[in-house]
Design a protein around this motif. Structure first.
Motif, short mmCIF file in Angstrom:
data_model
loop_
_atom_site.label_atom_id
_atom_site.label_comp_id
_atom_site.label_asym_id
_atom_site.label_seq_id
_atom_site.Cartn_x
_atom_site.Cartn_y
_atom_site.Cartn_z
N LYS A 140 0.91 -1.27 -0.04
CA LYS A 140 -0.01 -0.08 -0.07
C LYS A 140 0.92 1.20 -0.14
N LYS A 141 1.82 1.06 0.69
CA LYS A 141 3.01 2.30 0.54
C LYS A 141 3.73 2.75 -0.60
N VAL A 142 3.98 1.58 -1.31
CA VAL A 142 4.47 1.61 -2.72
C VAL A 142 3.17 2.38 -3.55
N ALA A 143 2.08 1.60 -3.67
CA ALA A 143 1.16 2.21 -4.38
C ALA A 143 0.76 3.73 -4.15
N SER A 144 0.90 4.18 -2.73
CA SER A 144 0.74 5.55 -2.57
C SER A 144 1.87 6.54 -2.86
N ARG A 145 2.78 5.81 -3.08
CA ARG A 145 4.00 6.73 -3.42
C ARG A 145 4.17 6.85 -4.95
N LEU A 146 3.59 5.94 -5.63
CA LEU A 146 3.13 5.76 -7.09
C LEU A 146 1.97 6.69 -7.56
N GLY A 147 1.35 7.52 -6.53
CA GLY A 147 0.19 8.21 -6.64
C GLY A 147 -1.26 7.63 -6.75
N SER A 148 -1.25 6.19 -6.61
CA SER A 148 -2.41 5.41 -6.46
C SER A 148 -3.10 5.77 -5.23
N THR A 149 -4.51 5.42 -5.42
CA THR A 149 -5.41 5.68 -4.09
C THR A 149 -6.33 4.21 -4.13
N PHE A 150 -6.79 4.17 -2.83
CA PHE A 150 -7.57 3.18 -2.56
C PHE A 150 -9.07 3.19 -3.29
N LEU A 151 -9.38 2.25 -4.22
CA LEU A 151 -10.62 2.39 -5.26
C LEU A 151 -11.77 1.62 -4.51
N GLY A 152 -11.41 0.61 -3.85
CA GLY A 152 -12.46 -0.20 -3.29
C GLY A 152 -12.11 -1.76 -3.22
N MET A 153 -12.72 -2.40 -2.80
CA MET A 153 -12.72 -3.95 -2.66
C MET A 153 -13.04 -4.89 -4.08
N ALA A 154 -12.46 -5.98 -4.18
CA ALA A 154 -12.58 -6.54 -5.36
C ALA A 154 -12.37 -7.99 -4.93
N THR A 155 -13.30 -8.84 -5.56
CA THR A 155 -13.21 -10.40 -5.80
C THR A 155 -12.22 -10.87 -6.95
N LEU A 156 -11.22 -11.62 -6.56
CA LEU A 156 -10.45 -12.04 -7.61
C LEU A 156 -11.02 -13.48 -8.12
N PRO A 157 -10.54 -13.72 -9.38
CA PRO A 157 -11.14 -14.97 -9.92
C PRO A 157 -10.42 -16.16 -9.30
N PRO A 158 -11.16 -17.53 -9.21
CA PRO A 158 -10.48 -18.72 -8.72
C PRO A 158 -9.03 -18.84 -9.28
N PRO A 159 -8.10 -19.49 -8.36
CA PRO A 159 -8.34 -19.87 -7.22
C PRO A 159 -8.14 -18.95 -6.02
N TYR A 160 -8.27 -17.58 -6.04
CA TYR A 160 -7.91 -16.59 -5.12
C TYR A 160 -9.38 -15.91 -4.61
N GLN A 161 -10.46 -16.43 -5.16
CA GLN A 161 -11.91 -15.68 -4.79
C GLN A 161 -11.92 -15.77 -3.16
N ASP A 162 -11.24 -16.27 -2.45
CA ASP A 162 -11.56 -16.20 -1.15
C ASP A 162 -10.47 -15.34 -0.44
N SER A 163 -9.69 -14.60 -1.23
CA SER A 163 -8.70 -13.76 -0.44
C SER A 163 -9.01 -12.40 -0.63
N PRO A 164 -9.09 -11.65 0.28
CA PRO A 164 -9.73 -10.25 0.27
C PRO A 164 -8.78 -9.48 -0.42
N CYS A 165 -9.08 -8.39 -1.36
CA CYS A 165 -8.42 -7.87 -2.24
C CYS A 165 -8.71 -6.35 -2.22
N GLU A 166 -7.77 -5.43 -1.86
CA GLU A 166 -7.97 -4.01 -2.27
C GLU A 166 -7.54 -3.73 -3.39
N VAL A 167 -8.31 -2.70 -4.18
CA VAL A 167 -7.90 -2.43 -5.80
C VAL A 167 -7.38 -0.80 -5.29
N TRP A 168 -6.22 -0.65 -5.60
CA TRP A 168 -5.58 0.63 -5.74
C TRP A 168 -5.38 1.11 -7.05
N GLY A 169 -5.61 2.25 -7.41
CA GLY A 169 -5.10 2.65 -8.83
C GLY A 169 -5.31 4.02 -9.21
#
Length: 183
Positions: A140-169
């Motif tokens: 998150k610090k790297v994303a912030s240094r790049l100028g990205s901000t938190f956009l929301g939560m997302a569900t990744l496709p299988p097999p990662y669908q149960d892993s919480p994912c923040e989307v920054w961009g």
């Protein structure tokens, strides 16, 4: 189809397509439980080989993928970073993974700055995201240094669908503004 010969140089790094000689250090990274916890979990060497082949495969099929990040002075493989877009992903990702001995030196920000410039210029992307586990404060610090901000939560496709994912961009325009402000 042959792979392109791309070499991007920064002050301390070289970004280039993955090569078989990168695999030993990649296997060390993926075999390290702590280092691999945010990138799908650690794997034994044989499974790491299959994961390693994802990036050359992406380059061959999609025409882009993550670059190998190489130390300019030593030639040592430090990690992977750059554009990444698996099927069902929440956006055009600029992602990365670094070997434990490359942590905390600013390599991710340096490499991803060059990779973002390349992706926007070469691939014509109008925006990009970083998919980050909520507990991964370093990314998150790297994303912030790049100028990205938190956009929301997302569900990744299988097999990662149960892993919480923040989307920054950010958008291309936001990136260009960030680059102008940095000089």
């Amino acid at each position: 189809m042959s792979l392109p010969d791309i070499r991007i140089e920064t002050a301390r790094l070289v970004l280039r397509l993955p090569q078989a000689t990168d695999f030993d250090r990649f296997a060390e990274l993926i075999g390290d439980k702590d280092a691999a916890r945010w990138i799908g979990g650690h794997l034994p060497r044989a499974a790491a080989w299959r994961k390693f082949l994802q990036q050359p495969g992406a380059w061959m099929i999609q025409g882009f993928g993550m670059f190998s990040i190489i130390d300019r002075d030593s030639g040592q493989w430090l990690g992977q970073g750059g554009p990444w877009k698996p099927d069902g992903w929440p956006g055009n990702e600029i992602g990365y993974m670094l070997h434990r001995d490359a942590w905390g030196r600013g390599y991710a920000t340096e490499a991803l700055t060059a990779a973002i410039d390349w992706a926007l210029d070469t691939l014509g992307w109008d925006d990009f995201v970083h998919c980050i586990a909520p507990e991964n404060s370093a990314s998150k610090k790297v994303a912030s240094r790049l100028g990205s901000t938190f956009l929301g939560m997302a569900t990744l496709p299988p097999p990662y669908q149960d892993s919480p994912c923040e989307v920054w961009g950010q958008t291309r325009t936001q990136w260009q503004d960030t680059r102008r402000q940095r000089g």
